[in-house]
Structures are given as C-alpha cells and as structure tokens.
Design a protein around this motif. Structure first.
Motif, PDB file in Angstrom:
ATOM      1  N   TRP A   1      53.406  38.299  49.054  1.00 50.71           N
ATOM      2  CA  TRP A   1      52.203  39.067  48.841  1.00 50.71           C
ATOM      3  C   TRP A   1      52.283  39.285  47.590  1.00 50.71           C
ATOM      4  CZ3 TRP A   1      53.082  43.915  46.253  1.00 50.71           C
ATOM      5  CH2 TRP A   1      51.492  44.738  45.687  1.00 50.71           C
ATOM      6  N   LEU A   2      52.896  39.254  46.903  1.00 45.66           N
ATOM      7  CA  LEU A   2      52.823  38.606  44.960  1.00 45.66           C
ATOM      8  C   LEU A   2      51.992  37.650  45.727  1.00 45.66           C
ATOM      9  CD1 LEU A   2      56.047  39.060  43.187  1.00 45.66           C
ATOM     10  CD2 LEU A   2      53.892  40.757  43.018  1.00 45.66           C
ATOM     11  N   LEU A   3      51.792  35.853  45.719  1.00 46.10           N
ATOM     12  CA  LEU A   3      50.757  35.336  45.477  1.00 46.10           C
ATOM     13  C   LEU A   3      50.024  35.768  46.397  1.00 46.10           C
ATOM     14  CD1 LEU A   3      53.163  32.389  46.402  1.00 46.10           C
ATOM     15  CD2 LEU A   3      52.764  32.622  44.572  1.00 46.10           C
ATOM     16  N   ALA A   4      49.513  36.512  47.542  1.00 48.63           N
ATOM     17  CA  ALA A   4      48.372  37.002  47.680  1.00 48.63           C
ATOM     18  C   ALA A   4      47.657  37.313  46.856  1.00 48.63           C
ATOM     19  CB  ALA A   4      48.358  37.311  48.946  1.00 48.63           C
ATOM     20  N   VAL A   5      48.430  38.576  46.176  1.00 48.41           N
ATOM     21  CA  VAL A   5      47.687  39.464  45.568  1.00 48.41           C
ATOM     22  C   VAL A   5      46.784  38.888  44.590  1.00 48.41           C
ATOM     23  CG1 VAL A   5      48.345  41.387  43.554  1.00 48.41           C
ATOM     24  CG2 VAL A   5      48.579  41.328  46.038  1.00 48.41           C
ATOM     25  N   ALA A   6      47.536  37.907  43.209  1.00 43.10           N
ATOM     26  CA  ALA A   6      47.593  37.286  41.886  1.00 43.10           C
ATOM     27  C   ALA A   6      45.547  36.156  42.945  1.00 43.10           C
ATOM     28  CB  ALA A   6      48.670  35.829  41.848  1.00 43.10           C
ATOM     29  N   PHE A   7      46.243  35.637  43.641  1.00 42.93           N
ATOM     30  CA  PHE A   7      44.396  34.536  44.552  1.00 42.93           C
ATOM     31  C   PHE A   7      44.136  35.036  44.611  1.00 42.93           C
ATOM     32  CE2 PHE A   7      48.638  31.248  43.055  1.00 42.93           C
ATOM     33  CZ  PHE A   7      47.956  30.483  42.632  1.00 42.93           C
ATOM     34  N   TYR A   8      44.332  36.267  45.095  1.00 46.98           N
ATOM     35  CA  TYR A   8      42.894  37.339  45.475  1.00 46.98           C
ATOM     36  C   TYR A   8      42.199  37.831  43.938  1.00 46.98           C
ATOM     37  CZ  TYR A   8      40.216  41.408  46.114  1.00 46.98           C
ATOM     38  OH  TYR A   8      39.680  43.039  45.832  1.00 46.98           O
ATOM     39  N   PHE A   9      42.466  37.984  42.648  1.00 48.12           N
ATOM     40  CA  PHE A   9      41.998  38.158  41.445  1.00 48.12           C
ATOM     41  C   PHE A   9      41.883  36.981  41.259  1.00 48.12           C
ATOM     42  CE2 PHE A   9      45.141  41.273  41.136  1.00 48.12           C
ATOM     43  CZ  PHE A   9      43.866  42.471  41.576  1.00 48.12           C
ATOM     44  N   GLY A  10      42.493  35.581  41.407  1.00 47.23           N
ATOM     45  CA  GLY A  10      41.500  34.491  40.764  1.00 47.23           C
ATOM     46  C   GLY A  10      40.577  34.461  41.863  1.00 47.23           C
ATOM     47  N   ALA A  11      40.164  34.352  43.327  1.00 47.22           N
ATOM     48  CA  ALA A  11      39.369  33.997  44.194  1.00 47.22           C
ATOM     49  C   ALA A  11      38.403  35.547  43.793  1.00 47.22           C
ATOM     50  CB  ALA A  11      39.785  33.738  45.252  1.00 47.22           C
ATOM     51  N   ARG A  12      38.499  36.622  43.402  1.00 47.54           N
ATOM     52  CA  ARG A  12      37.277  37.208  42.829  1.00 47.54           C
ATOM     53  C   ARG A  12      36.981  36.929  41.444  1.00 47.54           C
ATOM     54  NH1 ARG A  12      38.425  43.628  42.769  1.00 47.54           N
ATOM     55  NH2 ARG A  12      36.535  44.100  42.285  1.00 47.54           N
ATOM     56  N   PHE A  13      37.257  36.685  40.294  1.00 48.73           N
ATOM     57  CA  PHE A  13      37.024  36.479  39.811  1.00 48.73           C
ATOM     58  C   PHE A  13      36.416  34.762  39.286  1.00 48.73           C
ATOM     59  CE2 PHE A  13      39.378  40.867  38.986  1.00 48.73           C
ATOM     60  CZ  PHE A  13      38.228  41.036  38.706  1.00 48.73           C
ATOM     61  N   GLY A  14      36.115  34.135  39.966  1.00 51.47           N
ATOM     62  CA  GLY A  14      35.789  32.543  39.818  1.00 51.47           C
ATOM     63  C   GLY A  14      36.947  31.427  39.399  1.00 51.47           C
ATOM     64  N   PHE A  15      38.299  31.708  39.531  1.00 55.87           N
ATOM     65  CA  PHE A  15      39.061  30.821  38.932  1.00 55.87           C
ATOM     66  C   PHE A  15      38.377  29.675  39.545  1.00 55.87           C
ATOM     67  CE2 PHE A  15      43.254  33.683  37.456  1.00 55.87           C
ATOM     68  CZ  PHE A  15      41.962  34.468  37.118  1.00 55.87           C
ATOM     69  N   ASP A  16      38.467  28.368  38.352  1.00 52.25           N
ATOM     70  CA  ASP A  16      38.496  26.738  38.638  1.00 52.25           C
ATOM     71  C   ASP A  16      39.847  26.002  39.461  1.00 52.25           C
ATOM     72  OD1 ASP A  16      39.411  26.153  36.420  1.00 52.25           O
ATOM     73  OD2 ASP A  16      37.618  25.819  35.587  1.00 52.25           O
ATOM     74  N   LYS A  17      39.738  24.994  39.447  1.00 51.09           N
ATOM     75  CA  LYS A  17      40.464  23.959  39.792  1.00 51.09           C
ATOM     76  C   LYS A  17      41.677  23.696  38.665  1.00 51.09           C
ATOM     77  CE  LYS A  17      42.925  19.493  41.353  1.00 51.09           C
ATOM     78  NZ  LYS A  17      41.574  18.614  42.048  1.00 51.09           N
ATOM     79  N   ALA A  18      41.365  24.003  37.917  1.00 53.08           N
ATOM     80  CA  ALA A  18      42.617  23.935  36.451  1.00 53.08           C
ATOM     81  C   ALA A  18      42.900  25.555  36.178  1.00 53.08           C
ATOM     82  CB  ALA A  18      42.095  23.936  34.977  1.00 53.08           C
ATOM     83  N   ASP A  19      42.340  26.574  36.333  1.00 47.24           N
ATOM     84  CA  ASP A  19      42.994  27.885  36.205  1.00 47.24           C
ATOM     85  C   ASP A  19      43.849  28.353  37.450  1.00 47.24           C
ATOM     86  OD1 ASP A  19      41.583  28.455  33.760  1.00 47.24           O
ATOM     87  OD2 ASP A  19      39.623  29.077  34.914  1.00 47.24           O
ATOM     88  N   ARG A  20      43.652  27.759  38.988  1.00 45.87           N
ATOM     89  CA  ARG A  20      44.484  27.953  40.312  1.00 45.87           C
ATOM     90  C   ARG A  20      45.487  27.050  39.069  1.00 45.87           C
ATOM     91  NH1 ARG A  20      38.968  27.341  42.951  1.00 45.87           N
ATOM     92  NH2 ARG A  20      40.266  25.014  43.592  1.00 45.87           N
ATOM     93  N   LYS A  21      45.427  26.281  39.550  1.00 47.83           N
ATOM     94  CA  LYS A  21      46.640  24.985  39.317  1.00 47.83           C
ATOM     95  C   LYS A  21      47.385  25.969  38.007  1.00 47.83           C
ATOM     96  CE  LYS A  21      47.637  20.234  38.127  1.00 47.83           C
ATOM     97  NZ  LYS A  21      47.551  19.104  37.979  1.00 47.83           N
ATOM     98  N   ARG A  22      46.731  25.987  36.664  1.00 47.12           N
ATOM     99  CA  ARG A  22      47.522  26.953  35.680  1.00 47.12           C
ATOM    100  C   ARG A  22      48.378  27.353  36.127  1.00 47.12           C
ATOM    101  NH1 ARG A  22      46.161  30.009  30.453  1.00 47.12           N
ATOM    102  NH2 ARG A  22      44.433  29.287  31.723  1.00 47.12           N
ATOM    103  N   LEU A  23      48.031  28.816  36.836  1.00 45.31           N
ATOM    104  CA  LEU A  23      48.427  30.086  36.997  1.00 45.31           C
ATOM    105  C   LEU A  23      49.226  29.861  38.318  1.00 45.31           C
ATOM    106  CD1 LEU A  23      48.759  32.763  37.948  1.00 45.31           C
ATOM    107  CD2 LEU A  23      46.758  33.304  39.329  1.00 45.31           C
ATOM    108  N   PHE A  24      48.901  28.933  39.184  1.00 45.23           N
ATOM    109  CA  PHE A  24      50.673  28.498  39.752  1.00 45.23           C
ATOM    110  C   PHE A  24      51.903  28.592  39.204  1.00 45.23           C
ATOM    111  CE2 PHE A  24      53.088  25.540  42.870  1.00 45.23           C
ATOM    112  CZ  PHE A  24      53.748  26.343  43.760  1.00 45.23           C
ATOM    113  N   ASN A  25      50.929  27.280  38.672  1.00 43.84           N
ATOM    114  CA  ASN A  25      52.374  26.955  37.711  1.00 43.84           C
ATOM    115  C   ASN A  25      53.302  27.948  36.610  1.00 43.84           C
ATOM    116  OD1 ASN A  25      51.887  24.174  38.405  1.00 43.84           O
ATOM    117  ND2 ASN A  25      50.808  23.267  37.080  1.00 43.84           N
TER     118      ASN A  25
END
Length: 254
Positions: free
Chosen positions: A101-125
């Motif tokens: 659930w935590l991952l789902a919420v975090a990447f929901y925000f990422g998708a909603r606010f337009g995180f690009d590939k680099a942002d998503r990778k940095r968030l995951f790391n």
C-alpha cells in the motif's frame, strides 16, 4: 479518519517524507502498539483496513466510501484473518500488504504530479534504502545483517546483544568515570558507528546513531530508540531485565 488535514506532496522529497511518516505509523501499529492494534481488529466487525498517516499516526477503520477513492486503499479485511492463524504470521501478512500500500500511495502521487523516469527512479531508491515494514516486524533485516557478519565479528555482536543500554555518553567516559582524551573520544565514536551502523530500531526501523539513546530487549534482543519506547537513560539504570512493548504484551491467544 484522524490523520490530520489532507495534503498533496508534489516533489520527490515531499512524497518520500509522506512515505516515511505513513510507514512509521504502521510500524508502530505492528510493534509498539501491537496490543491495541490486535484489539481493534475484531473479526466480528466489518471489513477493516490499517491506515498510516504522514504525521506518523495509524488507524484501523472502514475503507473509504468514495469510488474511486482519493488515494489507493490498503488491504481490505485485515481483521478477518486475525484468529485463523498464529499472531506472528498474521502480523507478517498485514506488514506485507502495508508495504504494498505504501508503494501504491507513493507512486500514485508520482503519477499524479508528473514524475519523469529520473524522479521515479530516485523516489524508488530513497524508499528502497529503508527496510520494509515486513523486515522490521519479522526481524528479517536484522537476520540479513547477522548473516553478512564474519565469524570474527561474532563475539563483538554477542557482547552487544548482552549489554543493556547504548548511549553516546558511554563513548566519553571510562568505567572509572574519568573523561577520555578528545582523540580517543573521536576514535571510539567512529568505531561505535561502524559496529552498530546496521542496527535498526525495532519500533521505527531507523538506523543506529551514536548521539541517540538506545535500549535492548532481553527477550527478543531487538534494539529500540529510548524515545520510541519511552525509556530514558535515568529510568534504564533501574531496569534489570528490559522487555519491549511487544514482548510485554504477548500472551496466549485462543
């Protein structure tokens, strides 16, 4: 829900801060507040979910009524499995679903606010650098650290587990109470960081730091920040055998 006012994190750092707060709340529910969590998950009640909030609080409640919900929803009906399995297995199951659930919420925000590939990778790391809730609840992260330790480190790890309290002041004074030289003090602090750097708090899951007071449970041998279990250095001096909240609350389940 009682998680405070809703807000939408818009940067990688804000999303990660949101993630850490929700994670800390859920870890509390499954460790230091486990007795209260157990009681709230009554199988006779309707489908219940475990929520974590950015302000490090947790709540057991019914799922959101909105369809679709404002945020992804946690696993539904965590209370139904409570009495059908061993408590530790049930808590592990809730922990796994909480991680998802935590991952789902975090990447929901990422998708909603337009995180690009680099942002998503940095968030995951950033997220991946923290142990999962499952690892904290089951002690899996601690076991992994032990397996990586060499035989030569075994004796030092054993002596650490047998000691009662770890506090930064101990690096400044000898057993006789005489102050050490400043050079010795600095060397001891570095050695202490290296020896205990992989140790995680059994309550919040954060790493050891030499400037914080820690205490070890004599039952499960997990380490805790004093502030997480509400134990001060002065109080610890009068405790012969410390039992963490989880071990203190354990009892035979029907």
């Amino acid at each position: 829900m009682d998680g405070g006012p809703q807000y939408n994190p818009r940067t990688v750092e804000e999303v990660f801060r949101d993630f850490k707060g929700r994670r800390a709340g859920m870890i509390k529910a499954l460790t230091t507040d486990v007795e209260e969590f157990y009681q709230q998950c009554d199988p006779e009640k309707e489908n219940l979910c475990l929520y974590g909030f950015p302000n490090e609080l947790w709540e057991v409640n019914l799922p959101a009524e909105e369809v679709p919900p404002e945020l992804p929803e946690p696993a539904l009906g965590v209370n139904f499995a409570r009495d059908g399995m061993q408590e530790k297995d049930w808590l592990s199951l809730v922990a796994v679903h909480s991680d998802a659930w935590l991952l789902a919420v975090a990447f929901y925000f990422g998708a909603r606010f337009g995180f690009d590939k680099a942002d998503r990778k940095r968030l995951f790391n950033m997220i991946n650098d923290l142990p999962t809730i499952f690892e904290v609840v089951t002690g899996a992260e601690k076991k992994q650290v032990k397996e990586k330790s060499s035989v030569s480190n075994h004796s030092s790890n054993k002596s650490k587990a047998n000691s009662k309290v770890r506090v930064s002041e101990s690096a400044k004074y000898l057993k006789g109470g005489q102050p050490k030289d400043e050079d010795d003090e600095g060397l001891d602090e570095v050695e202490e960081e290296e020896e205990h750097g992989d140790t995680l708090c059994g309550a919040c899951g954060e790493n050891y730091a030499s400037d914080e007071f820690w205490i070890c449970c004599d039952i499960c041998e997990k380490w805790f920040h004093g502030k997480c279990v509400k134990i001060t250095p002065a109080r610890a001096e009068h405790i012969k055998h410390y039992k963490c909240p989880s071990c203190s609350n354990k009892r035979a389940r029907p």
